[in-house]
Structures are given as structure tokens and as C-alpha cells.
Design an enzyme around this catalytic site. Structure first.
Site, PDB file in Angstrom:
ATOM      1  N   ASP A  58       0.842  -1.198   0.000  1.00 31.91           N
ATOM      2  CA  ASP A  58       0.000   0.000   0.000  1.00 31.91           C
ATOM      3  C   ASP A  58       0.881   1.254   0.000  1.00 31.91           C
ATOM      4  O   ASP A  58       1.818   1.350   0.807  1.00 31.91           O
ATOM      5  CB  ASP A  58      -0.899   0.003   1.233  1.00 31.91           C
ATOM      6  CG  ASP A  58      -1.748   1.256   1.314  1.00 31.91           C
ATOM      7  OD1 ASP A  58      -2.744   1.345   0.583  1.00 31.91           O
ATOM      8  OD2 ASP A  58      -1.383   2.151   2.105  1.00 31.91           O
ATOM      9  N   PRO A  59       0.601   2.226  -0.889  1.00 28.66           N
ATOM     10  CA  PRO A  59       1.453   3.425  -0.948  1.00 28.66           C
ATOM     11  C   PRO A  59       1.518   4.180   0.370  1.00 28.66           C
ATOM     12  O   PRO A  59       2.582   4.717   0.729  1.00 28.66           O
ATOM     13  CB  PRO A  59       0.786   4.273  -2.043  1.00 28.66           C
ATOM     14  CG  PRO A  59       0.064   3.291  -2.896  1.00 28.66           C
ATOM     15  CD  PRO A  59      -0.406   2.215  -1.960  1.00 28.66           C
ATOM     16  N   TYR A 142       9.892  -5.516 -22.619  1.00 22.22           N
ATOM     17  CA  TYR A 142      10.826  -4.986 -21.617  1.00 22.22           C
ATOM     18  C   TYR A 142      11.095  -3.509 -21.877  1.00 22.22           C
ATOM     19  O   TYR A 142      10.961  -2.671 -20.967  1.00 22.22           O
ATOM     20  CB  TYR A 142      12.136  -5.773 -21.664  1.00 22.22           C
ATOM     21  CG  TYR A 142      13.250  -5.145 -20.865  1.00 22.22           C
ATOM     22  CD1 TYR A 142      13.293  -5.298 -19.478  1.00 22.22           C
ATOM     23  CD2 TYR A 142      14.247  -4.390 -21.484  1.00 22.22           C
ATOM     24  CE1 TYR A 142      14.312  -4.715 -18.736  1.00 22.22           C
ATOM     25  CE2 TYR A 142      15.263  -3.805 -20.747  1.00 22.22           C
ATOM     26  CZ  TYR A 142      15.301  -3.968 -19.372  1.00 22.22           C
ATOM     27  OH  TYR A 142      16.299  -3.378 -18.639  1.00 22.22           O
ATOM     28  N   LYS A 146       9.989  -0.304 -19.521  1.00 20.73           N
ATOM     29  CA  LYS A 146      11.035   0.529 -18.917  1.00 20.73           C
ATOM     30  C   LYS A 146      10.850   1.993 -19.302  1.00 20.73           C
ATOM     31  O   LYS A 146      10.995   2.895 -18.472  1.00 20.73           O
ATOM     32  CB  LYS A 146      12.414   0.037 -19.342  1.00 20.73           C
ATOM     33  CG  LYS A 146      12.867  -1.246 -18.677  1.00 20.73           C
ATOM     34  CD  LYS A 146      13.101  -1.086 -17.176  1.00 20.73           C
ATOM     35  CE  LYS A 146      14.332  -0.265 -16.863  1.00 20.73           C
ATOM     36  NZ  LYS A 146      14.582  -0.186 -15.399  1.00 20.73           N
TER      37      LYS A 146
END
Length: 315
Positions: A58-59, A142, A146
Site C-alpha cells: 500500500d502506498p 521490456y 522501462k
């Protein structure tokens, strides 16, 4: 933050190849370090460790943990080659978004150094030295994920939520990289090579910009304090080296007897195309940084580390 305590640097992905090197550089610089990864390290570094999944926590809870640890700078060294669009998004984008949500709840503007990848540019034309103004055209899951993570950091910086910078790193070698990437695969084959059971190495006719992971760590250290924000900064040697030459250096470092290694040329079949090279002028100017570890030394140290059964953990 506790009164009198020196602010700490949180290294996310602390048990991975890059995270270990970054932690070591920070410790040498006498910076307090809080390591963060899903699993505890077998070789502890830094002052404190938090075992958690940064993509799922959880942030609000993550923000509280970072505040309690006195963190004012974060290095995101998480990620790696994973399979599938969904897993790449989880590791390279959703984790970054979760981290940004946590830092947005933290008082002040936390310094965030995001370690990106040269693959965010996509395939480069032969002879190109990509500058930071080169338009990214990623073609793999990928690379796309990114780039999305890097863009999220830059967007949050423009919105005043964090004080972010993105270091776009090239392919890595060196002791911490002894079991990852293409060269790591070559190391694993060379360990058991004998004339009776030779290593069959397929080497593409490619040229790549390779950097010792310790040099990347020094660039990260510089970026934690440099007065640059909201920018992408290339970190590499600025040289396109034949992959076959790097393999030759590894074979020489391994000291394998004649007949123990068989090399076979093959077309390029990889995620990175047949050419990578970056312009590192911005890193020199804005970070005061230059690579210092020469490739022969890096490759030898890479082999020596593999002989010490140096284990690589997942970040």
C-alpha cells in the site's frame, strides 16, 4: 525524520546486480542506506533492510516506512528481464507508479533516481551514438515498460511530486553482473568447460556499449546529489565494442585450455539489436562523472567473482 539523524538513501532492488553495487558505493561514501527488496539479502549491506514487494505494498504504508527510516532520497534499481507483457508492466511500470504514489504522500520532494535502460531507445542504426534527444522507439515488452516507467518519473517531476532524474544505462559487466545477461550466460558455460566437454559459444556479430556496474553505481551516487532534475542522462562508456571481443576477454580470464571453447558466429537474435552506443556528454557535464573501469579489468573481475560462487538474488 528523527532530529539529528542524517537523511538516508533507500535502494529499491537492493539485492539485485545493480542494487548491490549502488549500496556498496553509498556505503563507501558514508551515506546511510536502507535496502528494499522482496527477500532479505544473503550478503547484508547498508544500515537497514525492508523486505517488501514495492509493486504491491500500500502506498500509504510504504510512505510511512520511508518516513520512519528518515529517507530523503530513493534509488530505483529494481527490474530485469522478465517474460510477458503483463509481468514487464508489473515490474517496470506498476512498481514505479506505486513508488511515486508513496513518495507523493511524503513531505517535501524526495529525490528519486530511476535507473533506466538503453533499450528504451529501441534498435539503433549502426554508427549511432544516441543522445538523450533521440526519439525512443522501443519494440519489446521490456523496453516499452522501462520507457513507461521512466516517463512516469519525469511526469511526476514536472507535477512537483518528486525531484526525479532518469539514468539510462547500457549493458553491464563486472563482478556484480557475473550471473546476469549474455555475458553471465557465457560465464556459466565456461565454468564447466573442458577439452572433453567444450563450451559451445554462439557469438553474434553485434557491437554493444558495455559498462562496469561499479561505474554505473558511481553515476547513481553522483545523481543523488547533483543539481539536475527532470532529465534523462545516458550512462555508458560511449563505445560500441564487438561482443566477440568481450567473449575473447572472458575466455582469456577463464584460462581455459585449447579445445575447451568452440566459438560459432551467428546472426543477431536478441532484445537489443546489433548495435548500442550512447552519447555520455550530458553525464560528464551534469554529474561530473566518467567511467573509470576498463573493460579487460571488468571482465576479469567478473570471472573472478563467478569463481567465488557469488550468488545473484532476485530484486
Amino acid at each position: 525524520m528523527t532530529a539529528g539523524r542524517e537523511p538516508a538513501v533507500a535502494v529499491f532492488g537492493a539485492t539485485g546486480c545493480v542494487g548491490r553495487a549502488v549500496t556498496a558505493a553509498l556505503v563507501r561514501a558514508r551515506r546511510p542506506v536502507v535496502g528494499v527488496a522482496r527477500h532479505g539479502p544473503s550478503h547484508p549491506g547498508g544500515d537497514r533492510f525492508l523486505a517488501l514487494d514495492a509493486a504491491a505494498v500500500d502506498p500509504g504504508e510504504l510512505s510511512g516506512l520511508l518516513r520512519a527510516a528518515g529517507v530523503d532520497t530513493v534509488v530505483n534499481a529494481t527490474g530485469g528481464w522478465v517474460t510477458g507483457e503483463a509481468e514487464n508492466k508489473r515490474v517496470h511500470l506498476h512498481l514505479v507508479e506505486n513508488l511515486l504514489a508513496a513518495l507523493a504522500r511524503t513531505p517535501g520532494r524526495t529525490r528519486l533516481v530511476q535507473i533506466g535502460s538503453v533499450h528504451e531507445y529501441g534498435p539503433l542504426p549502426a554508427g549511432t551514438a544516441a543522445s538523450e534527444t533521440y526519439g525512443p522507439r522501443p519494440e519489446t515488452a521490456y523496453a516499452r515498460s522501462k520507457l513507461a516507467g521512466a516517463d512516469a518519473v519525469l511526469r511526476a517531476t514536472r507535477e512537483g511530486l518528486v525531484d526525479g532524474v532518469v539514468l539510462r544505462a547500457v549493458n553491464l559487466c563486472g563482478p556484480e553482473a557475473a550471473d546476469v545477461g549474455f555475458l553471465g550466460a557465457v560465464v556459466r558455460q565456461l565454468r564447466d568447460a573442458t577439452p572433453e566437454r567444450p563450451a559451445e559459444l554462439t557469438v553474434a556479430q553485434a557491437h554493444r556499449d558495455y559498462l562496469d556496474v561499479r561505474d554505473l553505481a558511481e553515476a547513481v551516487l553522483a545523481a543523488t546529489a547533483a543539481p539536475v532534475t527532470g532529465q534523462v542522462i545516458n550512462v555508458g562508456r560511449g563505445e560500441a565494442v564487438p561482443v566477440a571481443h568481450l567473449v575473447d576477454l572472458l575466455v582469456a580470464a577463464a584460462g581455459r585450455p585449447p579445445g575447451a571453447v568452440r566459438l560459432r558466429a551467428a546472426p543477431v537474435d536478441s532484445r537489443g539489436g546489433d548495435w548500442t552506443r550512447v552519447d555520455v556528454g550530458r553525464a560528464i557535464r551534469s554529474l561530473g562523472w566518467r567511467p573509470t573501469v576498463e573493460l579487460p579489468e571488468s571482465i576479469k573481475d567478473m570471472w573472478d567473482a563467478s569463481r567465488e560462487d557469488h550468488s545473484v538474488e532476485q530484486s
